[in-house]
Design an enzyme around this catalytic site. Structure first.
Site: not given
Ligand code: NDP
Length: 481
Positions: A151, A227, A229, A231, A249, A283, A462
């Protein structure tokens, strides 16, 4: 259209993935493949860890000033290439160019300079005692893993890379496979800036393949993850038994709590932003708007009228308030959530479907700003993160009721409170369970402050010193004399 082939940055050089395996990368505003991203396997992660391990002792032994100087050179190159990075971020993610220009890319340079600076001022604790002293040595962890979402692609990646490198760690970073382009351009800038080979390695690929290989790699000592929750749960389950340090996060379902005594215009303008900025894919976006009952109808009327006027369009056009959502599957997910809201009895006031800007963007993935009322607190719509331009509005009776509604989900990332009563602002901040509470504002980020979520929104913090502490191991040294 020419298709760029993205490469991994390993050992100071750009490499193709060992397997030759690539994934298509789509520009979501036009719905077309425009680049290919490596889907890296364990052998690529092995190579990156080997390069990082080889670089570690030299990097860790450099003076703080030397490390910070290299980081500042990278930040200068980000500024120099701002326009190119802005366009790349918008094309990869679908966000309006003007948002990438105002927020994403300036924050990359700011993150790097900030951590280069505070690392220079970093000090650790000491405790004097009779004829002796304890002091805390904070040493880098070694090779650390960073996994970030789509995002705010380079913004969030740099937010983690900078403190890790500043404190003397070497890094394996995996950007989201959906938005890899600016991380790739960033690796070129690191080479140009003279980042020593192996200090930073950026390995592209899917979560299931590349990400998972990082979690289980014995050479990676810690994982910093941003990413979803679900994951995050998987990461915690995988890395905790290996006793790796980790920080999570995660997602949110953030409340915006509005009292009648607020400064109305400022609140309205900011609430539109907190609902729909980056197509609701931040987020910190507020997806549950809670409004004091005495002004509920006035608020709903005004908010809906202004939401209808928001322009969804080509991210390259200055007049677009919202661009494309990040991908077709994500667009389908959001539209599915809208259907669920309708089935749950929600009253739809505006939006409720895909937007069709036409022209260059005729095949892109867009969603209209969507507003629902009349949904129960425990409805799926009010409980689950949608991560799109969809908000619900609910009335509340008094402060206690507002706090109860604010706290009624499993999440606890961020909240905003709008009131002119300073005591009420402080009370609400105390009662709401979330890592960040803004009073009469939204998304004001002072980089020195701790950032992170409570409950299912994360583990650890963080920001500022918290990041420097995460990326170091404290060792107490007790000296008697
Ligand atoms: P995901 O959890 O799908 O992915 C985040 C990252 O994790 C990506 O690089 C993804 O790879 C990777 N990933 C996915 N599966 C695995 C695994 N099994 N092992 C290791 N890495 C993995 O989230 P999104 O990318 O869809 O992002 C949106 C989410 O992030 C929302 O829930 C949002 O709220 C949260 N978010 C939280 C923030 C915070 O600061 N709290 C800030 C920004 C977003 P790939 O996409 O390449 O498959």
């Amino acid at each position: 259209m020419s298709v760029t082939q993205i490469k991994n940055y390993i050992g100071g050089e750009l490499h193709e993935p060992g397997s030759g395996d690539y994934l298509d990368n789509v520009n979501p505003a036009i719905g077309q493949v425009y680049s290919q991203v490596p889907n890296s396997h364990i052998d690529d992660i092995d190579a990156a860890v080997d390069a990082a391990e080889a670089a570690f002792s030299k990097w860790a032994r450099k003076s703080q000033a030397e490390r910070s100087t290299i980081l500042r050179r990278v930040a200068d190159l980000v500024d120099r290439d701002r326009d190119r990075l802005v366009t790349a971020e918008s094309d990869d993610n679908g966000k309006p160019l003007r948002l990438a220009r105002a927020v994403d890319i300036p924050r990359v340079a700011a993150n790097i300079r900030f951590y280069a600076g505070i690392a220079e001022g970093f000090s650790s604790e000491s405790y004097a005692m009779p004829r002796g002293i304890n002091y805390v040595l904070r040493q880098p962890l070694g090779v650390v893993g960073i996994i970030s979402p789509w995002n705010l692609p380079l913004y969030l990646l740099s937010w983690k890379i900078a403190p890790a490198l500043a404190m003397g760690n070497c890094v394996i970073a995996k950007p989201s496979e959906i938005t890899p382009m600016t991380a790739y351009l960033f690796s070129e800038l690191c080479i140009e800036a003279g980042m020593p080979p192996g200090v930073l390695n950026i390995v592209h690929g899917s979560g299931a393949t590349t990400g998972d290989a990082m979690l289980t790699h014995p050479g990676i000592k810690a994982i910093s993850f941003t990413g979803g929750t679900q994951t995050g749960e998987h990461i915690a389950r995988t890395v905790a038994p290996q006793f790796k340090k980790f920080s999570l996060e995660l997602g949110g379902k953030n409340p915006i709590v509005i009292f009648e005594d607020c400064e109305y215009e400022k609140m309205m303008e900011t609430t539109l932003q907190s609902s729909f900025a980056n197509q609701g894919q931040i987020c910190l976006c507020g997806s549950r708007v809670l409004v004091e009952r005495s002004m509920y109808e006035r608020f709903v009327d005004d908010f809906v009228e202004r939401s209808r006027k928001m322009r969804v369009g080509d991210p390259h056009e200055q007049s677009s308030d919202l661009g494309a959502v990040v991908s077709q599957p994500h667009q389908q997910k959001i539209l599915g959530c809208i259907e669920t809201a309708k089935q749950e009895g929600g009253q739809l006031h505006c939006g409720g479907g895909p937007a069709e800007p036409g022209g260059r963007c005729a095949d892109g993935f867009f969603v209209q700003p969507t507003v629902f009322t009349g949904l129960a607190t425990d409805s799926q719509t009010n409980q689950q993160e949608i991560f799109g331009p969809v908000v619900t509005i609910q009335p509340f009776d008094d402060e206690k009721h507002a706090a109860e509604l604010a706290n009624s989900t499993k999440y606890g990332l961020a909240a905003s409170v709008w009131t002119s009563d300073i005591g009420r602002g402080h009370r609400m901040a105390e009662w709401i369970d979330s890592g960040v509470v803004w009073v009469n504002c939204w998304m004001i980020r002072d980089l020195r402050t701790p950032f992170g979520g409570m409950k299912a929104s994360g583990l650890g913090r963080e920001g500022g010193m918290e990041s420097l502490r995460f990326f170091t191991e404290p060792k107490n040294v007790c000296v008697k004399y």
